[in-house]
Design an enzyme around this catalytic site. Structure first.
Site, short mmCIF file in Angstrom:
data_model
loop_
_atom_site.label_atom_id
_atom_site.label_comp_id
_atom_site.label_asym_id
_atom_site.label_seq_id
_atom_site.Cartn_x
_atom_site.Cartn_y
_atom_site.Cartn_z
N LYS A 55 0.84 -1.21 0.00
CA LYS A 55 0.00 0.00 0.00
C LYS A 55 0.87 1.25 0.00
CE LYS A 55 -3.81 -2.44 2.14
NZ LYS A 55 -4.39 -2.95 3.38
N GLN A 99 -4.02 -1.48 9.66
CA GLN A 99 -4.07 -2.83 9.09
C GLN A 99 -4.72 -3.80 10.07
OE1 GLN A 99 -3.05 -3.61 5.87
NE2 GLN A 99 -4.01 -5.58 6.31
N ASP A 122 -10.65 3.39 4.64
CA ASP A 122 -11.15 2.02 4.54
C ASP A 122 -12.67 1.97 4.57
OD1 ASP A 122 -9.37 -0.02 4.06
OD2 ASP A 122 -8.70 -0.17 6.15
#
Ligand code: NDP
Length: 300
Positions: A55, A99, A122
């Site tokens: 990412k 994460q 997200d």
């Protein structure tokens, strides 16, 4: 009947990344704002390390600032919340990605709720979940939407054009994938049913679907004869299974060889939905940076 057209998520994701990169360059040139993505990893899980690294790498390739934060496995929840508060206040950070999964001693919901909703790239913050859950048909997605579901809806729109009036069955009801996919399809005027482990006669239900999205985490579970001829099948599953050569391989939740004889469109695994997730994360980060720069939402 001819074989299904394979939906090339790898190519679509590369194209989307290219468009995001162009959007980043325009934002830097026009407003002097460089989108910034902060990734936070707690502990040393090898798979999570790979995800976070990729990412950060993609963000940098697209001209964004990438901030990599690592905390040890035994970091406390308070330490993590403190880091998130710092990132919330940092004007150079437009997106914060924590994460998952987090170590067991940390309360995931509390952590996700601590991220400012405008930096929640997200799309997991309850405010953004609520926005998606209450969105009107066709209204702009001018808030962060979970990346994998957004990727599914982009691939479907690209393959089929208008989704309006189509019957969709989403197999899986997780908050990460199944539910947001269903909301996006509803927004696109599909008639949507969500199936799960308690659904009765799943094969018969699947056979009603013009659009079938499968996100259950069971290797090749959904069989070819569950698919309506010509349907579009989006296989979200990623399962590692033993391969004939003694190594392992990735397969989806759909029996691919069977499905390609019946479906009209089909995503392969790997190379279908998978590559879309990171590309959509970059898309969300760009959108949030544009918002901070006072620019309206733009479908790029
Ligand atoms: P979850 O385990 O959170 O949810 C699985 C869902 O599938 C649940 O709703 C469950 O039902 C349902 N389910 C399980 N077994 C059956 C069954 N036999 N029949 C019908 N429904 C069933 O998984 P996720 O949604 O997080 O992930 C699903 C898959 O997608 C995984 O393979 C994962 O690796 C993959 N994935 C891929 C991503 C990507 O491409 N980038 C990103 C995220 C996930 P119930 O609620 O009743 O238990």
């Amino acid at each position: 009947m001819s074989e299904a057209r394979l939906i090339d998520g790898k190519a679509f994701a590369a194209d989307l990344r290219g468009r995001v990169g162009k959007g980043v360059a325009e934002l830097v040139a026009g407003k002097g704002v460089k989108p910034g993505l902060a990734t936070v990893l707690v502990g040393g899980d090898p798979a999570s390390q790979v995800y976070v690294r990729s990412k950060g790498k993609v963000a940098a390739e697209l001209g964004m600032s990438s901030f990599d934060h690592r905390l040890p496995e035994d970091a406390t929840e308070a330490e993590l919340l403190q880091l998130i508060a710092t990132l919330n206040a940092d004007t150079g950070v437009h997106g914060i990605l924590v994460q998952l999964p987090l170590p067991k001693h940390i309360h995931t919901e509390r952590v996700l709720q601590a991220i400012h909703p405008d930096k929640d790239v997200d799309g997991f913050h309850p405010i953004n979940v609520g926005r998606l859950g209450s969105i009107a048909a066709g209204a702009p997605l001018d808030f962060p939407v979970p990346c994998t579901p957004l990727g599914c809806s982009m691939l479907l729109a690209d393959a089929l054009g208008s989704l309006s009036g189509r019957t969709a069955v989403v197999v899986g009801r997780s908050t990460l994938v199944g539910r947001p996919v269903a909301q996006l399809l509803l927004r696109a005027d599909c008639t949507v049913t969500i199936a799960h482990s308690r659904t009765r006669d799943l094969p018969a239900l699947c056979r009603t679907a013009d659009i079938l999205v499968v996100a259950i985490g069971r290797p090749e579970f959904l069989r070819g004869d569950w698919i309506k001829p010509g349907a579009a099948v989006i296989d979200v599953g990623i399962n590692r299974v033993p391969a004939a050569d003694g190594k392992t391989k990735l397969v989806g939740d759909v029996a691919f060889e069977e499905a390609r004889q019946v479906a009209g469109h089909l995503t392969p695994v790997p190379g279908g939905v998978g590559p879309m997730t990171v590309a959509c994360l970059m898309y969300n980060t760009l959108q949030e940076a544009r918002r901070k720069a006072g620019l309206p939402f733009a479908a790029i």
